[in-house]
Each structure stands twice: as C-alpha cells, then as structure tokens.
Scaffold this motif. Structure first.
Motif, PDB file in Angstrom:
ATOM      1  N   LEU A 107       0.841  -1.200   0.000  1.00 54.83           N
ATOM      2  CA  LEU A 107       0.000   0.000   0.000  1.00 54.83           C
ATOM      3  C   LEU A 107       0.869   1.241   0.000  1.00 54.83           C
ATOM      4  O   LEU A 107       1.820   1.335   0.783  1.00 54.83           O
ATOM      5  CB  LEU A 107      -0.826   0.062   1.284  1.00 54.83           C
ATOM      6  CG  LEU A 107      -1.977  -0.894   1.412  1.00 54.83           C
ATOM      7  CD1 LEU A 107      -1.759  -1.759   2.618  1.00 54.83           C
ATOM      8  CD2 LEU A 107      -3.253  -0.120   1.538  1.00 54.83           C
ATOM      9  N   PHE A 108       0.532   2.188  -0.842  1.00 57.39           N
ATOM     10  CA  PHE A 108       1.219   3.474  -0.841  1.00 57.39           C
ATOM     11  C   PHE A 108       0.214   4.551  -0.438  1.00 57.39           C
ATOM     12  O   PHE A 108      -0.833   4.692  -1.074  1.00 57.39           O
ATOM     13  CB  PHE A 108       1.780   3.794  -2.231  1.00 57.39           C
ATOM     14  CG  PHE A 108       2.928   2.911  -2.644  1.00 57.39           C
ATOM     15  CD1 PHE A 108       3.817   2.397  -1.709  1.00 57.39           C
ATOM     16  CD2 PHE A 108       3.131   2.604  -3.984  1.00 57.39           C
ATOM     17  CE1 PHE A 108       4.885   1.586  -2.102  1.00 57.39           C
ATOM     18  CE2 PHE A 108       4.190   1.794  -4.387  1.00 57.39           C
ATOM     19  CZ  PHE A 108       5.068   1.281  -3.437  1.00 57.39           C
ATOM     20  N   ASN A 109       0.541   5.291   0.622  1.00 59.28           N
ATOM     21  CA  ASN A 109      -0.295   6.432   1.005  1.00 59.28           C
ATOM     22  C   ASN A 109       0.416   7.678   0.490  1.00 59.28           C
ATOM     23  O   ASN A 109       1.465   8.051   0.990  1.00 59.28           O
ATOM     24  CB  ASN A 109      -0.478   6.457   2.530  1.00 59.28           C
ATOM     25  CG  ASN A 109      -1.554   7.446   2.945  1.00 59.28           C
ATOM     26  OD1 ASN A 109      -2.331   7.917   2.114  1.00 59.28           O
ATOM     27  ND2 ASN A 109      -1.599   7.767   4.220  1.00 59.28           N
ATOM     28  N   THR A 110      -0.152   8.283  -0.534  1.00 61.79           N
ATOM     29  CA  THR A 110       0.593   9.251  -1.350  1.00 61.79           C
ATOM     30  C   THR A 110       0.351  10.713  -0.996  1.00 61.79           C
ATOM     31  O   THR A 110      -0.598  11.061  -0.304  1.00 61.79           O
ATOM     32  CB  THR A 110       0.201   9.067  -2.821  1.00 61.79           C
ATOM     33  OG1 THR A 110      -1.207   9.332  -2.927  1.00 61.79           O
ATOM     34  CG2 THR A 110       0.496   7.666  -3.301  1.00 61.79           C
ATOM     35  N   CYS A 111       1.222  11.547  -1.561  1.00 63.47           N
ATOM     36  CA  CYS A 111       1.171  13.008  -1.393  1.00 63.47           C
ATOM     37  C   CYS A 111       1.311  13.623  -2.784  1.00 63.47           C
ATOM     38  O   CYS A 111       1.941  13.029  -3.661  1.00 63.47           O
ATOM     39  CB  CYS A 111       2.347  13.416  -0.514  1.00 63.47           C
ATOM     40  SG  CYS A 111       2.620  15.191  -0.402  1.00 63.47           S
ATOM     41  N   CYS A 112       0.736  14.810  -2.994  1.00 60.31           N
ATOM     42  CA  CYS A 112       0.898  15.444  -4.311  1.00 60.31           C
ATOM     43  C   CYS A 112       1.268  16.914  -4.171  1.00 60.31           C
ATOM     44  O   CYS A 112       1.035  17.709  -5.062  1.00 60.31           O
ATOM     45  CB  CYS A 112      -0.361  15.272  -5.141  1.00 60.31           C
ATOM     46  SG  CYS A 112      -1.826  15.921  -4.344  1.00 60.31           S
ATOM     47  N   ILE A 113       1.859  17.285  -3.031  1.00 59.78           N
ATOM     48  CA  ILE A 113       2.117  18.701  -2.771  1.00 59.78           C
ATOM     49  C   ILE A 113       3.171  19.274  -3.722  1.00 59.78           C
ATOM     50  O   ILE A 113       3.087  20.420  -4.128  1.00 59.78           O
ATOM     51  CB  ILE A 113       2.514  18.902  -1.279  1.00 59.78           C
ATOM     52  CG1 ILE A 113       2.367  20.358  -0.862  1.00 59.78           C
ATOM     53  CG2 ILE A 113       3.914  18.426  -0.956  1.00 59.78           C
ATOM     54  CD1 ILE A 113       1.017  20.732  -0.422  1.00 59.78           C
ATOM     55  N   ARG A 114       4.164  18.466  -4.060  1.00 64.33           N
ATOM     56  CA  ARG A 114       5.193  18.894  -5.021  1.00 64.33           C
ATOM     57  C   ARG A 114       5.408  17.774  -6.026  1.00 64.33           C
ATOM     58  O   ARG A 114       5.129  16.608  -5.739  1.00 64.33           O
ATOM     59  CB  ARG A 114       6.514  19.216  -4.297  1.00 64.33           C
ATOM     60  CG  ARG A 114       6.480  20.549  -3.576  1.00 64.33           C
ATOM     61  CD  ARG A 114       7.670  20.735  -2.663  1.00 64.33           C
ATOM     62  NE  ARG A 114       7.613  19.833  -1.531  1.00 64.33           N
ATOM     63  CZ  ARG A 114       6.955  20.083  -0.399  1.00 64.33           C
ATOM     64  NH1 ARG A 114       6.326  21.216  -0.240  1.00 64.33           N
ATOM     65  NH2 ARG A 114       6.918  19.194   0.566  1.00 64.33           N
TER      66      ARG A 114
END
Ligand code: SAH
Ligand code: SF4
Ligand code: F3S
Length: 440
Positions: A44-51
């Motif tokens: 499982l990948f808990n992702t971020c999209c801030i940059r």
C-alpha cells in the motif's frame, strides 16, 4: 483477506496519521505488517501530491513493483492518499501494477475494496468527493506509544495560489470538540502523554460548527484539562488567522508547548499577494512579535517557498531580510513546484531552475546559521525533555524532545524509560539538534 502488508507513507503528518488508520484497519482484519516487499502479499502506498517530486517518487516505485508482480501474480497493490484522490482512475491507467485506488475521504472502505479487487480482473477505483466520517473513528495502529496525532479539522478553505491541498482535501470540516477531548482521554488512558492537534489551518477551527464556536483557543483549554496529557502541540496555524486569544491560551495552559509553526512562505509583499496569503511581511513580523511577547521561550519554525513564478532577485532578498529579522529556530524550505490546476501554475515563470536552486542554497545557508545560533543560546540551560528512546545512530544515547520541539541527545543512564519527562542540561548545539546530560 490474510497475509502480510507493506505500507509506505509519502506525505505530511495528516498523511502519516491516515496511515495509522489504514494499518489499524488491516491489523483488525488479521493482516501482519512487514517492511520487505518480497514478503508482502499486499503493498500500500499512502501518497502526497504537494510537489512534483512526490509524484515522481511514487510512479518510480510503482514502476519497480511491476517486475515484482510479474514474478508473483498474487501480489496486490493499493494506492491511497492525496495523489490517488486527485488522479483517481488516471493513476490506475498510468501504473498497470495497481489493483486498488482509494482516496483520502474513504479510508474506511479499504478492506471492502480489497475484497472486491480479489475477485476482479480490472483495477478497482473508488474516490469519494466528501468525507462520510472522520478517519479518527477508525481503529489506529500508532507508531509511537507516548505521542499521538489528533485530527481537529480536515480540508482547507484558503486559496493559496501555489497549493493543491484545497482541491484534494476539500472544504474545511471541523470535528466536534467533545469528540476531540474524548479521543485525547482515550489516548491518555493508553499511556500517551503528548498530543499534536492536526489541521491544515488550525486557527480557523470551529468556524463551520454551530454558532461558529468553539474557537481554537477554547479547544486548547479543553484539551489542557485532559488528565494525563502533559504536552499539547498543534500544526499548522495560518499567520492571517493567528488571534490574540490563541496566544493567550498558549501562555495560560501549562500543557500547551511553547512551540509555533507559522508558515510565512515569502518575504516580499508582492509575492505574498500573488500567493494570496492575506498578510504582508510587516504584518507577519508583528504577529510573530506579539506571540513572542506573550509566550516566554517560544520556539518558532516556518515554511518558505523559493522561486514562486515571477519572484525577482529583489523579492528573494526580501525573503532573506525577513528570515534575518524573524530569527526562526528552523525552517522547512522548498523550491516552488507548479501543480496543474492551481492558479500559480498558469503564471509566467521566467526564472531559470539554476537561479532558483542558487536562491534555495543561499536561503538554507542563512537559516542554517540562524538555527545554530538559536540553539547555542540554549547551551548551559536546563530543559524538559520527553524521552523517545535510544538514539537511532548511537544506542548508548537517548533521544528526547524539548517543549519547543527540539531534538536532544543525552547519554543513557540505564533507568530512563521512553515516555518519561526528564530535565536535561544542554551542553552542546548543532543546527538541527542539541546534546546534553540528564539532570535531577
Ligand atoms: N496547511 C499548511 C501547509 C501544508 S503544505 C499551512 O498552510 O500551513 C506544507 C508546505 O508545503 C506549505 O507551507 C508550503 O511551504 C509548501 N508547499 C505547498 N505547495 C507547494 C508548491 N506548489 N511548491 C512548493 N512548496 C509548496
Ligand atoms: Fe495550502 Fe494555503 Fe490551505 Fe495551507 S492554508 S493547505 S498552504 S491552501
Ligand atoms: Fe499532506 Fe501531501 Fe496531502 S502535504 S495533505 S499528503 S498533498
């Protein structure tokens, strides 16, 4: 569903906190955690999209999983978090290894989505536009025994032109104060002594509740009343909404730590206006000054973006001037990253990347020197530390944090358990940590 899962977290504290809930849900279903991809039945990948670099890291890792999946067709891959919330089905189309895509608003659905995926040949994608329940109501597998995060609000009603968070996390929704206090009581009963209250803009807490109350300051007072909780931190307050009431509550409540993370972003008024931040550099410094005047020994950190579209050398110089004037204890610094869908991503950006990197280096050099001199001021003083456990690099030393949030390394005296509050005499300082001796 059975077997082992590997969970990787890419984002901020809210994202890490969501990961604790994801782990809690899977543990409750009888799955076991692993750190090795080869051992995992579920990744499982808990992702971020801030940059942008967060996106690239994720797609890189998903690309590598494709080979692992070719070797072990039974492996399941699930992607959640902010990038999943933003890209939804596009993510599954771009990364063929993915079996399940879920968002930030429907964590609770994960076990069911995994069951559906087990019986399906095509990827299962489910993204909810709104949050049905706070993830706080789900079981949590906390990483640390003595410190915990507590969500007080989700979403953000601001419109900083560089930022993707409002588009992903949605409008601000505050959690009822009684539920927050009840969670803190439960955590205290479970041995937690320090809580960090989380929200994108904690100062606007309560504005969407009945009667626009309680204020954040009232909430601090309520949590201060929870027996067993000895330290309260929070992140982040927005400078435009930092009210005198909050500063007063911080000063009055013994358990509220003398720590303020006050993201400034830039020092040029022109850039601050283009960022839509709602304050000028002078106003920011005034607010900071009143906070320091009201709260003794306040530790202050910030976030700064370098190279916002159209930032000139003179604008950047204004950031350096502000950093010099503010004397932050520490700063998280970022090179501006355009996020499709945001207002700033449409602006002309003539500054070459090398120029931005040079500004970035000048900023971190300056802040590094200031951080070091702020830390040197503590040498010779006694500080309270909450002991976290053996230091990762040198197990003959213990690591703890001051009320201001500074890391302190002390020699292990052999009878100090993690979770204890001890006094340390500071004997040395670097820009990112202090060294000391246990005292008393
Ligand atoms: N809600 C928090 C910030 C969350 S994002 C707050 O307002 O305090 C954390 C930090 O990431 C921001 O403070 C900002 O400095 C940085 N950031 C956000 N969007 C960015 C972008 N497009 N490029 C570079 N840095 C960004
Ligand atoms: Fe983004 Fe601004 Fe909201 Fe922070 S306050 S999450 S920087 S829009
Ligand atoms: Fe946090 Fe990244 Fe989402 S910073 S709120 S995980 S976009």
């Amino acid at each position: 569903m059975s077997g082992r899962y590997l969970l990787r977290t890419f984002g901020c504290q809210m994202n890490e906190h969501d990961s604790e809930r994801i782990a809690g849900l899977l543990d409750a279903r009888g799955l076991e955690r692993t750190d090795a991809v080869e051992d995992a039945d579920l990744v499982l990948f808990n992702t971020c999209c801030i940059r942008e670099n967060a996106d690239q890291r994720l797609y890189g890792q998903l690309g590598r999983l494709r080979a692992e999946k070719a070797r072990r067709p039974g492996l399941t891959v699930a992607v959640g978090g902010c990038l999943a919330q933003k890209d939804g089905a596009d993510l599954a189309a771009r990364a063929p290894a993915v079996d399940v895509v879920f968002g930030t608003h429907n964590l609770a659905r994960l076990p069911d989505l995994l069951d559906t995926a087990a019986a399906s040949d095509t990827p299962v994608v489910e993204i909810a536009a709104e949050t049905a329940t706070f993830p706080s109501t789900l079981p949590a597998a906390r990483d640390k025994a003595h410190t915990a995060w507590v969500t007080i609000a989700i979403g953000c009603d601001n419109s900083c032109t560089f930022c993707i968070v409002p588009a992903v996390r949605g409008r601000e929704v505050s959690r009822r104060a009684a539920d927050i206090v009840a969670e803190c009581e439960m955590l205290a009963a479970d041995g937690v002594v320090e809580v960090t209250l989380l929200g994108q803009n904690v100062n606007s807490y309560g504005r969407d509740l009945d009667g626009r109350r309680p204020l954040f300051a009232d909430l601090l007072r309520s949590v201060d009343g929870v027996a067993g909780i000895q330290r309260i931190r929070f992140t982040s307050p927005h400078p435009k909404d930092l009210r005198p009431e909050t500063v007063a509550a911080m000063a009055e409540c013994e358990t509220v730590c003398e720590q303020l993370h006050l993201p400034v972003q830039a020092g040029s008024d022109r850039v601050l206006a283009a960022m839509h931040r709602g304050y000028t550099a002078a106003r920011y410094l005034e607010r900071l000054e009143s906070a320091r005047a009201g709260i003794q020994d306040l530790t202050v950190s910030t976030d700064i973006i370098v190279g916002f579209p159209g930032e000139t050398e003179a604008d950047f110089q204004a950031t350096l001037d502000l950093v010099e004037a503010a004397q932050f204890d520490s700063a998280f610094t970022f090179v501006y990253s355009p996020r499709p869908g945001t207002v700033a991503a449409e602006l002309d950006d003539p500054t070459p990347v090398e120029e931005k990197e040079d500004r970035y280096r000048r900023l971190t050099d300056l802040q590094g020197a200031i951080s070091w001199s702020r830390n040197l001021e503590l040498v010779g003083r006694d500080v309270e530390i909450l002991v976290e456990g053996p230091s990762k690099k040198d197990t003959s030393r213990l690591t703890g944090r001051t009320r201001g949030g500074k890391l302190v390394h002390v020699p292990d005296d052999g009878n100090t358990a993690p979770g204890s509050l001890r006094t340390a005499r500071v004997t040395g300082a670097a820009s990112h940590y202090l060294t000391g001796e246990l005292a008393g």
